[in-house]
Design a protein around this motif. Structure first.
Motif, PDB file in Angstrom:
ATOM      1  N   ALA A  91       0.836  -1.207   0.000  1.00  0.00           N
ATOM      2  CA  ALA A  91       0.000   0.000   0.000  1.00  0.00           C
ATOM      3  C   ALA A  91       0.869   1.255   0.000  1.00  0.00           C
ATOM      4  CB  ALA A  91      -0.920  -0.016   1.225  1.00  0.00           C
ATOM      5  N   VAL A  92       1.979   1.197   0.732  1.00  0.00           N
ATOM      6  CA  VAL A  92       2.898   2.347   0.751  1.00  0.00           C
ATOM      7  C   VAL A  92       3.427   2.594  -0.661  1.00  0.00           C
ATOM      8  CG1 VAL A  92       5.210   3.056   1.528  1.00  0.00           C
ATOM      9  CG2 VAL A  92       3.540   2.189   3.194  1.00  0.00           C
ATOM     10  N   LYS A  93       3.806   1.521  -1.341  1.00  0.00           N
ATOM     11  CA  LYS A  93       4.307   1.665  -2.719  1.00  0.00           C
ATOM     12  C   LYS A  93       3.254   2.285  -3.623  1.00  0.00           C
ATOM     13  CE  LYS A  93       8.185  -1.396  -3.302  1.00  0.00           C
ATOM     14  NZ  LYS A  93       8.865  -2.357  -4.152  1.00  0.00           N
ATOM     15  N   ALA A  94       1.982   2.018  -3.294  1.00  0.00           N
ATOM     16  CA  ALA A  94       0.888   2.532  -4.128  1.00  0.00           C
ATOM     17  C   ALA A  94       0.455   3.940  -3.712  1.00  0.00           C
ATOM     18  CB  ALA A  94      -0.300   1.572  -4.055  1.00  0.00           C
ATOM     19  N   GLY A  95       1.058   4.485  -2.669  1.00  0.00           N
ATOM     20  CA  GLY A  95       0.753   5.882  -2.321  1.00  0.00           C
ATOM     21  C   GLY A  95       0.260   6.122  -0.903  1.00  0.00           C
ATOM     22  N   ALA A  96       0.013   5.066  -0.135  1.00  0.00           N
ATOM     23  CA  ALA A  96      -0.410   5.272   1.255  1.00  0.00           C
ATOM     24  C   ALA A  96       0.742   5.930   2.016  1.00  0.00           C
ATOM     25  CB  ALA A  96      -0.779   3.943   1.904  1.00  0.00           C
ATOM     26  N   ARG A  97       0.410   6.862   2.898  1.00  0.00           N
ATOM     27  CA  ARG A  97       1.478   7.548   3.634  1.00  0.00           C
ATOM     28  C   ARG A  97       1.293   7.471   5.147  1.00  0.00           C
ATOM     29  NH1 ARG A  97       3.671   6.465   0.026  1.00  0.00           N
ATOM     30  NH2 ARG A  97       4.811   7.677  -1.538  1.00  0.00           N
ATOM     31  N   GLN A  98       0.320   6.713   5.596  1.00  0.00           N
ATOM     32  CA  GLN A  98       0.235   6.397   7.029  1.00  0.00           C
ATOM     33  C   GLN A  98       0.072   4.886   7.151  1.00  0.00           C
ATOM     34  OE1 GLN A  98      -2.086   8.598  10.201  1.00  0.00           O
ATOM     35  NE2 GLN A  98      -3.345   6.745  10.166  1.00  0.00           N
ATOM     36  N   VAL A  99       0.826   4.296   8.070  1.00  0.00           N
ATOM     37  CA  VAL A  99       0.682   2.863   8.337  1.00  0.00           C
ATOM     38  C   VAL A  99       0.267   2.684   9.791  1.00  0.00           C
ATOM     39  CG1 VAL A  99       1.853   0.634   8.476  1.00  0.00           C
ATOM     40  CG2 VAL A  99       2.359   2.172   6.585  1.00  0.00           C
ATOM     41  N   GLU A 100      -0.814   1.943   9.999  1.00  0.00           N
ATOM     42  CA  GLU A 100      -1.264   1.639  11.354  1.00  0.00           C
ATOM     43  C   GLU A 100      -0.669   0.292  11.750  1.00  0.00           C
ATOM     44  OE1 GLU A 100      -5.229   4.380  11.120  1.00  0.00           O
ATOM     45  OE2 GLU A 100      -5.421   2.373  11.958  1.00  0.00           O
ATOM     46  N   CYS A 101      -0.080   0.256  12.919  1.00  0.00           N
ATOM     47  CA  CYS A 101       0.641  -0.952  13.312  1.00  0.00           C
ATOM     48  C   CYS A 101       0.742  -1.034  14.829  1.00  0.00           C
ATOM     49  CB  CYS A 101       2.027  -0.938  12.673  1.00  0.00           C
ATOM     50  SG  CYS A 101       2.873   0.646  12.837  1.00  0.00           S
ATOM     51  N   THR A 102       1.289  -2.134  15.308  1.00  0.00           N
ATOM     52  CA  THR A 102       1.411  -2.330  16.758  1.00  0.00           C
ATOM     53  C   THR A 102       2.779  -2.919  17.089  1.00  0.00           C
ATOM     54  OG1 THR A 102       0.498  -4.557  16.584  1.00  0.00           O
ATOM     55  CG2 THR A 102      -1.066  -2.817  17.119  1.00  0.00           C
ATOM     56  N   ILE A 103       3.201  -2.683  18.318  1.00  0.00           N
ATOM     57  CA  ILE A 103       4.447  -3.289  18.795  1.00  0.00           C
ATOM     58  C   ILE A 103       4.218  -4.800  18.915  1.00  0.00           C
ATOM     59  CG2 ILE A 103       6.069  -3.407  20.738  1.00  0.00           C
ATOM     60  CD1 ILE A 103       6.172  -0.685  19.398  1.00  0.00           C
ATOM     61  N   ASN A 104       5.152  -5.570  18.429  1.00  0.00           N
ATOM     62  CA  ASN A 104       5.113  -7.048  18.439  1.00  0.00           C
ATOM     63  C   ASN A 104       3.968  -7.603  17.597  1.00  0.00           C
ATOM     64  OD1 ASN A 104       7.243  -6.918  20.214  1.00  0.00           O
ATOM     65  ND2 ASN A 104       6.037  -7.386  22.032  1.00  0.00           N
ATOM     66  N   GLY A 105       3.305  -6.739  16.814  1.00  0.00           N
ATOM     67  CA  GLY A 105       2.189  -7.211  15.979  1.00  0.00           C
ATOM     68  C   GLY A 105       0.963  -7.601  16.787  1.00  0.00           C
ATOM     69  N   LEU A 106       0.883  -7.074  18.016  1.00  0.00           N
ATOM     70  CA  LEU A 106      -0.278  -7.373  18.870  1.00  0.00           C
ATOM     71  C   LEU A 106      -1.552  -6.911  18.167  1.00  0.00           C
ATOM     72  CD1 LEU A 106      -0.295  -8.345  21.878  1.00  0.00           C
ATOM     73  CD2 LEU A 106      -0.640  -5.973  22.515  1.00  0.00           C
ATOM     74  N   GLY A 107      -2.665  -7.555  18.453  1.00  0.00           N
ATOM     75  CA  GLY A 107      -3.932  -7.087  17.866  1.00  0.00           C
ATOM     76  C   GLY A 107      -4.958  -8.188  17.786  1.00  0.00           C
ATOM     77  N   GLU A 108      -6.172  -7.819  17.373  1.00  0.00           N
ATOM     78  CA  GLU A 108      -7.277  -8.768  17.249  1.00  0.00           C
ATOM     79  C   GLU A 108      -6.830 -10.034  16.506  1.00  0.00           C
ATOM     80  OE1 GLU A 108     -10.628  -8.782  17.923  1.00  0.00           O
ATOM     81  OE2 GLU A 108     -11.314  -6.704  18.101  1.00  0.00           O
ATOM     82  N   ARG A 109      -7.268 -11.177  16.961  1.00  0.00           N
ATOM     83  CA  ARG A 109      -6.971 -12.488  16.350  1.00  0.00           C
ATOM     84  C   ARG A 109      -5.451 -12.677  16.117  1.00  0.00           C
ATOM     85  NH1 ARG A 109     -10.457  -9.971  13.378  1.00  0.00           N
ATOM     86  NH2 ARG A 109      -8.957  -9.955  11.669  1.00  0.00           N
ATOM     87  N   ALA A 110      -5.048 -12.723  14.826  1.00  0.00           N
ATOM     88  CA  ALA A 110      -3.621 -12.950  14.533  1.00  0.00           C
ATOM     89  C   ALA A 110      -2.818 -11.658  14.621  1.00  0.00           C
ATOM     90  CB  ALA A 110      -3.485 -13.561  13.146  1.00  0.00           C
ATOM     91  N   GLY A 111      -3.459 -10.586  14.994  1.00  0.00           N
ATOM     92  CA  GLY A 111      -2.742  -9.332  15.225  1.00  0.00           C
ATOM     93  C   GLY A 111      -2.741  -8.377  14.054  1.00  0.00           C
ATOM     94  N   ASN A 112      -2.014  -7.285  14.261  1.00  0.00           N
ATOM     95  CA  ASN A 112      -1.885  -6.224  13.250  1.00  0.00           C
ATOM     96  C   ASN A 112      -0.490  -6.291  12.638  1.00  0.00           C
ATOM     97  OD1 ASN A 112      -3.968  -5.167  15.298  1.00  0.00           O
ATOM     98  ND2 ASN A 112      -4.120  -3.659  13.692  1.00  0.00           N
ATOM     99  N   ALA A 113      -0.238  -5.421  11.678  1.00  0.00           N
ATOM    100  CA  ALA A 113       1.110  -5.315  11.125  1.00  0.00           C
ATOM    101  C   ALA A 113       2.058  -4.920  12.263  1.00  0.00           C
ATOM    102  CB  ALA A 113       1.135  -4.262  10.030  1.00  0.00           C
ATOM    103  N   ALA A 114       3.204  -5.599  12.339  1.00  0.00           N
ATOM    104  CA  ALA A 114       4.159  -5.324  13.426  1.00  0.00           C
ATOM    105  C   ALA A 114       4.957  -4.068  13.089  1.00  0.00           C
ATOM    106  CB  ALA A 114       5.100  -6.508  13.601  1.00  0.00           C
ATOM    107  N   MET A 115       4.926  -3.105  14.012  1.00  0.00           N
ATOM    108  CA  MET A 115       5.615  -1.845  13.735  1.00  0.00           C
ATOM    109  C   MET A 115       7.101  -2.056  13.463  1.00  0.00           C
ATOM    110  SD  MET A 115       6.551   1.429  15.938  1.00  0.00           S
ATOM    111  CE  MET A 115       5.041   1.849  16.738  1.00  0.00           C
ATOM    112  N   GLU A 116       7.732  -2.900  14.300  1.00  0.00           N
ATOM    113  CA  GLU A 116       9.177  -3.077  14.167  1.00  0.00           C
ATOM    114  C   GLU A 116       9.546  -3.649  12.790  1.00  0.00           C
ATOM    115  OE1 GLU A 116       7.227  -4.476  16.425  1.00  0.00           O
ATOM    116  OE2 GLU A 116       7.342  -6.651  16.290  1.00  0.00           O
TER     117      GLU A 116
END
Ligand code: KIV
Ligand code: ZN
Length: 518
Positions: free
Chosen positions: A222-247
């Motif tokens: 998505a970043v390559k396609a023009g997105a300029r904000q990424v929502e993410c979490t430390i260690n990929g924590l999040g609902e079910r299998a988690g979110n994109a891992a910030m690190e």
């Protein structure tokens, strides 16, 4: 203050304390959230989503306190499209230097029909009304189309255009159920840039879940396609299998700048510290082979690899351990180290404690140094975290003695607790020593929550290592995590159980309205 991003600047939006906390068992209390917020700010995270203020009084308070504490990152709260949600969120983020309201509604046919039971026209009207209403409280409004990756393109374009027209400065496209694949998700973002006439008036954001293990890949596409904000979490924590891992997002952008020429404000040397804190607070241990923050991420076992590393570290290392804040375990002090050196060490490790907390931690450090020959940074971190987490506990461990082993069946525990200033003692037996201890605590406190997790980890190597125990307790669907550290695993277990009970008592006092689904 975060600067206005340049064309290649990626805004990092952390949702560890909102989406991350929604993962079953990963509850965090106020002081834990404040500690996490402090590290995120130190890391230079651009936007901190601190919670979902309408969800509970505790969530409201956490967002509100984070908003008061944080000065250099934007502080955001989540709200559904209703006025009451938005008002509560606006109130919570009000003290922030840069407050943001993040409002959302589902736009996929499936969600509109079954979850919302609304017609698309009504959803469209709700988008306009919610964003317009939120703009009364702040200029910084983010709008999300929940289940975006399964939304029909025509409808998505219409709602995105209307949300921007109504004043949303950020449009977030979530892959709520982690269904997308990278080409397709990048294509979705590209489609929006091609078809939405006012798209240049907003920052496009993405929020990817990891159900197929593709959250990071989808975010980067998505970043390559023009997105300029990424929502993410430390260690990929999040609902079910988690979110994109910030690190992973940050280090991928940094390490492969040749392929992805984007930058972020993040100070990557804080990654390890943030990862450890989130793991300790939630009891969600990081798998050893997890990218960037796993215990083995920079370890080299095989002879061939070790030989290559000695000749030139780049043979098997694409980034340095130092770049993510991983330094060699350092021998810090021994039993002759004084209070001044201890204070200095705490400052070096990033702790800013009051005099009483330093005094308590120093006493425990001396006790530890008597027991343990080598005291490492990790020991100090575990010991201080342990002291800080229990400083306000109304139930405290006074003493514990355990008899177990082949000659002592069943195992027995003699336990004394101080409960609201009154000392009480008991002797109990159990299936094992831990069972005997936990039974004793239940007898003395008359509390019987359900034990969901009992987990032990060694803080450092060696048989004299401190044990770090996590206990998760559940009551009426609400969970709390307690931590305890000690060279004696049984003492650490007792401390962890007691810490969890204390958190449960606090949680009970707070009103929690009917379950909310996001
Ligand atoms: O996954 C999701 O869709 C969300 C939204 C509320 C942004 O968390
Ligand atoms: Zn989400």
């Amino acid at each position: 203050m975060s600067s206005v991003p340049g064309a290649d600047q990626i805004i990092i939006f952390d949702t560890t304390m909102r989406d991350g906390e929604q993962s079953p068992g990963a509850s965090m209390n106020l002081s834990e959230k404040l500690r996490i917020a402090h590290i995120l700010e130190e890391m230079r995270v651009d936007v901190i989503e601190a919670g979902f203020p309408i969800a509970s009084d505790g969530d409201f308070e956490a967002v509100n306190e984070v908003a008061k504490l944080v000065k250099n990152s934007k502080v955001c709260g989540l709200a559904r499209s209703s006025k009451i949600d938005i008002e509560r969120c606006a109130e919570a983020v009000k003290p922030a230097v840069q407050p943001r309201i993040h409002t959302f509604i589902s736009t996929s046919p499936l969600h509109m029909k079954y979850k919302l039971q609304m017609e698309p026209e009504d959803v469209h009207a709700a988008v306009i009304n919610s964003v317009t209403y939120a703009r009364n409280f702040t200029d910084d409004v983010e709008w999300s189309c929940e289940d975006g990756s399964r939304t029909e393109h025509d409808f998505m374009c219409r709602t995105v255009e209307s949300a921007i027209e109504a004043g949303a400065a950020t449009i977030n496209i979530p892959d709520t159920v982690g269904y997308a694949v990278p080409d397709e998700f990048g294509g979705l973002i590209e489609m929006l840039f091609n078809r939405v006439p006012n798209i240049d008036k907003a920052i496009i954001s993405v929020h990817c879940h990891n159900d197929l293990g593709l959250a990071v890949a989808n975010s980067l596409a998505a970043v390559k396609a023009g997105a300029r904000q990424v929502e993410c979490t430390i260690n990929g924590l999040g609902e079910r299998a988690g979110n994109a891992a910030m690190e992973e997002i940050i280090m991928a952008l940094k390490t492969r700048h040749d392929s992805m020429p984007y930058t972020s404000n993040i100070k990557t040397e804080y990654i390890t510290k943030a990862s450890r804190l989130v793991s300790t607070v939630t009891g969600f241990t990081v798998q050893p082979n997890k990218a960037i923050v796993g215990a083995n991420a920079f370890a080299h076992e095989s002879g061939i690899h070790q030989d290559g590393m000695l000749k030139n570290a780049q043979t098997y290392e694409i980034m340095t351990p130092e770049s993510v804040g991983l330094t060699e375990s350092k021998l810090v002090m021994g039993k002759h180290s004084g209070r001044h050196a201890f204070r200095q060490k705490l400052a070096e490790l990033g702790y800013d404690l009051g005099d009483n907390a330093i005094q308590d931690a120093f006493k425990r450090f001396k006790d530890l140094a008597d027991l343990k020959k080598d005291v490492y940074d990790e020991d100090i971190i575990a010991l201080v975290d342990d002291t800080v987490v229990r400083s306000n506990d109304t139930i405290q461990l006074v003493s514990l003695e355990v008899l177990c082993g082949t000659e002592h069946r069943p195992p027995r525990a003699s336990l004394s607790l101080c409960i609201d200033g009154e000392e009480k003692s008991t002797e109990t037996s159990g299936d094992g020593p831990v069972d005997a201890i936990f039974t004793g605590i239940k007898v003395l406190t008359s509390q019987t929550p359900h034990l969901q997790l009992f987990q032990v980890q060694a803080v450092t190597q060696g048989t004299d290592a401190q044990a770090e125990v996590t206990v998760r307790l559940e009551e009426n669907g609400k969970t709390v995590n307690g931590q305890g550290a000690d060279t004696d695993t049984m003492v650490a277990a007792a401390r962890a159980y007691i810490n969890a009970l204390n958190k449960l008592l606090i949680k009970r006092k707070k009103t929690i309205p009917a379950a909310l689904s996001t």
